[in-house]
Design a protein around this motif. Sequence first.
Motif, PDB file in Angstrom:
ATOM      1  N   UNK A 114      33.877  48.948  49.186  1.00 60.66           N
ATOM      2  CA  UNK A 114      33.424  49.319  47.855  1.00 60.66           C
ATOM      3  C   UNK A 114      34.484  50.067  47.035  1.00 60.66           C
ATOM      4  N   UNK A 115      35.676  50.269  47.586  1.00 60.58           N
ATOM      5  CA  UNK A 115      36.692  50.978  46.805  1.00 60.58           C
ATOM      6  C   UNK A 115      37.075  50.152  45.579  1.00 60.58           C
ATOM      7  N   UNK A 116      37.370  50.842  44.505  1.00 62.04           N
ATOM      8  CA  UNK A 116      37.594  50.172  43.226  1.00 62.04           C
ATOM      9  C   UNK A 116      39.010  49.630  43.089  1.00 62.04           C
ATOM     10  N   UNK A 117      39.945  50.168  43.876  1.00 59.95           N
ATOM     11  CA  UNK A 117      41.326  49.714  43.814  1.00 59.95           C
ATOM     12  C   UNK A 117      41.782  49.303  45.210  1.00 59.95           C
ATOM     13  N   UNK A 118      42.414  48.138  45.303  1.00 58.76           N
ATOM     14  CA  UNK A 118      42.877  47.647  46.598  1.00 58.76           C
ATOM     15  C   UNK A 118      43.869  48.628  47.211  1.00 58.76           C
TER      16      UNK A 118
END
Length: 487
Positions: A114-118
């Motif tokens: 669910x992290x917004x940035x890889x």
Amino acid sequence: MCAWRRLHGSVRTLRGSLTRGSLIPTAVTQLQPSRCGGLSFCQRLSTGGALRNDFFKDLEAQLAAMRKKAADALPGSSWTPFEINPTLPPETADVVIVGGGVVGWSIAYWLKQREKFSKGMRVVVVERDPTYSQASTVLSAGGIRQQFSLLENIHLSLASADFMRNINEHLSIVNEDPVDLQFNQSGYLFLASEEVAHIMEQNYKTQRGAGAKVSLFSPQQVKEKFPWINTDGVALASYGLENEGWFDPWTLLNAFRRKAMSMGVIQCFGEVADFKYTTHVMKTGDGEQMDLRRIKSVKVQMPNSLEYQPVECAIVVNAAGAFSGKLAEMVGIGLGPKDSFAGIPVPVEPRKREGLGGNYICGVSPEEAEEPDTSNLEVDHQFFEDKVWPKLANRVPAFEKLKVTSAWAGFYDYNTFDQNGIIGMHPLINNMYFATGFSGHGLQHSPAVGRALAELILDGEFKTLDLSGFSFRRILTQEPMLERNIV
């Protein structure tokens, strides 16, 4: 100076020989009086290998002696100052998850999912048992059921069962074999006497209202479907029609672990020995002093070593299972005055549960006075003989002739307050989150619990399932959430 000139002259003569191809393949070392009154060192350089090999052999022997001497100076350790420990955790992390069981790895997976940035979040999972030989996850019976009395537990089971049925949509890894969870959906059968049949009916209504596929059976219906069961004393039965059964615990744990690591989660084997934290003192409206703390770093002790690594972090997740209460004490939880919030401990302690198996597995929850010793994981076979076998043989007469082929014991993270999970942040430690105290159903609920805690960390609130009832608040206010369908 005279000795240096003599050596310099010898080298210069050698260089002249090199250009003419007349280098002699021998070596001679001489010590002779110099004109300066001392000894001069003269060596004819050579391409011959004998002297060079002897030199390097002697050097290696001296280095080996130095390494042994350094190692002998460190009691109980084979570490040498010429090697770097590749298993050390990083010096910094965004999230440190303490506990590498299935709940911890589920949280790690969902945080990365669910992290917004890889690759924007560094997550470290710390596990104390590198072999997992005493881990609660792998010593579990591996069952999942939806027949609970609390809506929160029913919803956790339904969400987790859906995850397991579609596990390869979540945890598959490119170019690797699909996950085979061996999920056998055969259902749980609960039997009730006349005294508690009304509770089973109430639970049934709650379960059906939540969407669980459950059916009530009369004693006659039980006998028709399971003719080998003795129905004497049975007034009512409840049977799970789907989303219930058993699966392989190690496969689920390893699938979460491998997937999370493929997404960048860092695995570390070691034991959290201490925390470094800051304290902010404030007073309540009643004038009570409260210490609010924030963890700055986690001290990770390497296994079988004096070596440790402090890991600076923004968030700590306590998923240490049966030992999560002891971990909480390291930041002062439960160590304050008994009549204060700081004096309320995390009510989670290890309880030992035993299983016996072969073609069937069985066990029983002991009475409080019969709780087994938790200092070891040895099986009390006499308890089976006295307490378990007679009940088995009475309910299933064929078990009168059973033979025990294996036995094991494992730890429960037993919540002494209300036997339900504690999920969320501690009110006095503003960056320590808890996922513990599940009292036997942590494994089956791990997929949904991991997602819920990741939502709480990343979004500040539960999004998919409202599990706010499992927060630490109920313990502070002494309002237990009692589950009536405990196995």
